[in-house]
Enzyme design. Structure first.
Site, PDB file in Angstrom:
ATOM      1  N   SER A 111      48.046  26.638  -9.600  1.00  0.00           N
ATOM      2  CA  SER A 111      48.521  27.310  -7.653  1.00  0.00           C
ATOM      3  C   SER A 111      49.246  28.335  -8.067  1.00  0.00           C
ATOM      4  O   SER A 111      49.339  28.751  -9.673  1.00  0.00           O
ATOM      5  CB  SER A 111      50.279  26.537  -7.229  1.00  0.00           C
ATOM      6  OG  SER A 111      50.136  27.618  -6.538  1.00  0.00           O
TER       7      SER A 111
ATOM      8  N   TYR B  24      59.806  24.728  -9.074  1.00  0.00           N
ATOM      9  CA  TYR B  24      58.079  24.044  -8.491  1.00  0.00           C
ATOM     10  C   TYR B  24      56.723  25.011  -9.349  1.00  0.00           C
ATOM     11  O   TYR B  24      56.394  24.228 -10.104  1.00  0.00           O
ATOM     12  CB  TYR B  24      57.633  24.404  -7.245  1.00  0.00           C
ATOM     13  CG  TYR B  24      55.660  24.237  -7.052  1.00  0.00           C
ATOM     14  CD1 TYR B  24      55.404  25.343  -6.589  1.00  0.00           C
ATOM     15  CD2 TYR B  24      55.495  22.844  -6.409  1.00  0.00           C
ATOM     16  CE1 TYR B  24      54.095  25.411  -6.400  1.00  0.00           C
ATOM     17  CE2 TYR B  24      54.374  22.946  -6.590  1.00  0.00           C
ATOM     18  CZ  TYR B  24      53.863  24.017  -6.686  1.00  0.00           C
ATOM     19  OH  TYR B  24      52.088  23.802  -6.522  1.00  0.00           O
TER      20      TYR B  24
ATOM     21  N   LYS C  65      54.438  23.844 -12.374  1.00  0.00           N
ATOM     22  CA  LYS C  65      52.754  25.060 -12.906  1.00  0.00           C
ATOM     23  C   LYS C  65      52.749  24.932 -14.146  1.00  0.00           C
ATOM     24  O   LYS C  65      51.419  24.772 -14.339  1.00  0.00           O
ATOM     25  CB  LYS C  65      52.628  25.459 -11.634  1.00  0.00           C
ATOM     26  CG  LYS C  65      52.593  24.600 -10.560  1.00  0.00           C
ATOM     27  CD  LYS C  65      51.935  23.219 -10.435  1.00  0.00           C
ATOM     28  CE  LYS C  65      51.583  22.246  -9.315  1.00  0.00           C
ATOM     29  NZ  LYS C  65      50.494  20.797  -9.125  1.00  0.00           N
TER      30      LYS C  65
HETATM   31  C1  WQD Z   1      53.424  31.170   3.248  1.00  0.00           C
HETATM   32  C2  WQD Z   1      54.297  32.906   4.131  1.00  0.00           C
HETATM   33  C3  WQD Z   1      56.549  32.837   4.023  1.00  0.00           C
HETATM   34  C4  WQD Z   1      57.070  29.475   6.272  1.00  0.00           C
HETATM   35  C5  WQD Z   1      53.661  27.671  -1.464  1.00  0.00           C
HETATM   36  C6  WQD Z   1      54.078  27.419  -2.923  1.00  0.00           C
HETATM   37  C7  WQD Z   1      52.070  27.115  -3.137  1.00  0.00           C
HETATM   38  C8  WQD Z   1      51.323  26.570  -2.652  1.00  0.00           C
HETATM   39  C9  WQD Z   1      51.661  26.800  -0.496  1.00  0.00           C
HETATM   40  C10 WQD Z   1      51.390  23.787  -2.840  1.00  0.00           C
HETATM   41  C11 WQD Z   1      55.584  33.440   3.218  1.00  0.00           C
HETATM   42  C12 WQD Z   1      56.001  32.697   5.221  1.00  0.00           C
HETATM   43  C13 WQD Z   1      56.525  30.043   6.000  1.00  0.00           C
HETATM   44  C14 WQD Z   1      57.435  29.469   7.995  1.00  0.00           C
HETATM   45  C15 WQD Z   1      57.408  31.598   7.533  1.00  0.00           C
HETATM   46  N1  WQD Z   1      52.049  24.949  -2.512  1.00  0.00           N
HETATM   47  N2  WQD Z   1      56.618  31.758   6.597  1.00  0.00           N
HETATM   48  N3  WQD Z   1      57.575  31.270   8.610  1.00  0.00           N
HETATM   49  O1  WQD Z   1      55.566  29.860  -0.261  1.00  0.00           O
HETATM   50  O2  WQD Z   1      53.330  31.273  -0.088  1.00  0.00           O
HETATM   51  O3  WQD Z   1      53.048  29.077  -1.157  1.00  0.00           O
HETATM   52  O4  WQD Z   1      52.784  27.008  -0.640  1.00  0.00           O
HETATM   53  O5  WQD Z   1      50.130  23.768  -3.809  1.00  0.00           O
HETATM   54  O6  WQD Z   1      51.626  27.078  -4.786  1.00  0.00           O
HETATM   55  O7  WQD Z   1      54.333  28.803  -3.847  1.00  0.00           O
HETATM   56  O8  WQD Z   1      53.424  29.284   1.011  1.00  0.00           O
HETATM   57  O9  WQD Z   1      53.391  28.255   3.513  1.00  0.00           O
HETATM   58  O10 WQD Z   1      56.174  28.326   2.417  1.00  0.00           O
HETATM   59  O11 WQD Z   1      54.684  30.233   3.170  1.00  0.00           O
HETATM   60  O12 WQD Z   1      57.018  33.302   7.916  1.00  0.00           O
HETATM   61  O13 WQD Z   1      58.124  28.912   9.237  1.00  0.00           O
HETATM   62  O14 WQD Z   1      54.556  32.569   5.179  1.00  0.00           O
HETATM   63  O15 WQD Z   1      57.989  33.904   4.244  1.00  0.00           O
HETATM   64  O16 WQD Z   1      55.722  34.891   3.399  1.00  0.00           O
HETATM   65  P1  WQD Z   1      53.584  30.047  -0.037  1.00  0.00           P
HETATM   66  P2  WQD Z   1      54.255  29.054   2.382  1.00  0.00           P
END
Ligand code: WQD
Length: 343
Positions: free
Chosen positions: A126, A151, A155
């Protein structure tokens, strides 16, 4: 036939990868204990491919049970290892659950890979391994920083374990660093099935739009970005899936220059959270009910990929646009609702 073991084959990326592997001539078996997935997803795989996938419902943290899969399938020529927990927030609350599950399952799979001389190994990594990069796009040579969560640590450690294990045996490995996998198969037969309240952005958007969630939060609009919300590199899950097939093709053809290579899987485009929401509203014609709230602990400001290495060496060329990512995600949410209503 070239038989591939896909661990976590009932999961979001695992199921999409099985479809792509079959469509490119591979035979596939799955190992998934369905602790975070549903076996029913393989019905969707069968609808798309016509193939019934055998799944071994095995806890890969139990070596004897993992070993039994290989004893029954001594003709496995490749392994794609997806099986792991992946909720960033949960990992912060329960680090040992993540170190135990994600690392012991990997170690058992690598033990069997070694004992049964499986020549090809692809590891699900990731972009989280980069931590909070100083700038984007990030290349595979970008400095690996302190992980932002347990997490992310699993990785980083997983990559090191694979790297140092294959140095000592005849397996050739590829580490694939996904950016943000989103969307669903264009057929609408498979997609992401979050367990409980979705942590990730796209399922939070689609569940809010369909009414499963009353409202969603945008975690912060005071970041130093063009509209104040975080930047991510969203990549369609089917593009991610095809990269695994290309990685296996590449290893089987022995095109690799070293016994453990690493590739970024992102589009190379960074979009802000608010831009994604606007795109969703445009594509779905649904007004999204969201509020701007405080920042989420552990979030990085922004990251997007330099994907030239995967393009040039694996021949990977991501096809889906952000509009198509949002459309397929929305179509899948609609499908889930229809399925639940017809039960
Ligand atoms: C993306 C952006 C949130 C939810 C993680 C892991 C990565 C992968 C994907 C496994 C951020 C914002 C989110 C919400 C929001 N995991 N957000 N409201 O954190 O970039 O990545 O998940 O494969 O390895 O690190 O993904 O989709 O959680 O967040 O504003 O209800 O969306 O703050 O900026 P992230 P995410």
């Amino acid at each position: 036939m070239k038989k591939i073991l896909v661990t976590g084959g009932c999961g979001y990326i695992g199921s999409h990868t099985i479809v792509d592997l079959i469509q490119h001539g591979y035979e596939v078996i799955s190992a998934d204990n369905n602790s975070r997935s549903k076996i029913s997803i393989l019905d969707g795989v069968e609808k798309i491919t016509g193939k019934k996938i055998k799944n071994y419902n095995v806890d890969l943290c139990v070596l004897d049970d993992t070993h039994a899969i290989f004893q029954e399938n001594p003709d496995i020529i490749g392994i794609i290892h997806f099986a792991a927990y992946k909720a960033v927030g949960e990992s912060v609350e329960n680090p040992l659950l993540y170190f135990d599950n994600n690392l012991n399952s990997l170690i058992n799979i690598l033990r069997c890979c070694q004992e049964f001389s499986v020549p090809n190994f692809v590891f699900s990594s990731s972009c989280t391994v980069y931590g909070n990069p100083d700038h984007s796009p990030v290349t595979e040579e970008t400095e690996i920083k302190q992980a932002e969560s347990p997490y992310g640590s699993t990785k980083q450690m997983g990559e090191n374990i694979v790297q140092q294990t294959v140095n000592s045996n005849h397996t050739q490995a590829i580490l694939l660093r996904y950016f943000n996998p989103v969307g669903a198969h264009p057929s609408g037969e498979i997609g992401e099935i979050p367990i409980g309240r979705p942590a990730n952005l796209i399922p939070a958007i689609t569940q809010t739009a369909i009414g499963k969630l009353p409202q969603m939060q945008v975690f912060g609009n005071d970041y130093p970005t063009r509209d104040g919300s975080c930047i991510r590199d969203f990549i369609h899950v089917s593009d991610i899936a095809h990269a695994h097939t290309l990685a296996l093709d590449y290893l089987i053809a022995q095109k690799n220059k070293s016994n453990c290579e690493v590739y970024n899987l992102g589009t190379g485009n960074g979009y802000t959270v608010l831009e994604v929401i606007n795109t969703f509203e445009k594509v779905s014609k649904q007004k999204l009910n969201y509020v701007i709230s405080g920042r989420r602990a552990g979030d990085i400001i922004g990251i997007f990929a330099n994907n030239e290495k995967a393009r040039n060496l694996l021949g990977w060329n991501p096809q889906y646009s952000l509009d198509e990512m949002m459309q397929t995600a929305w179509n899948w949410e609609l499908k889930l609702k229809n399925t639940q209503e017809n039960k």
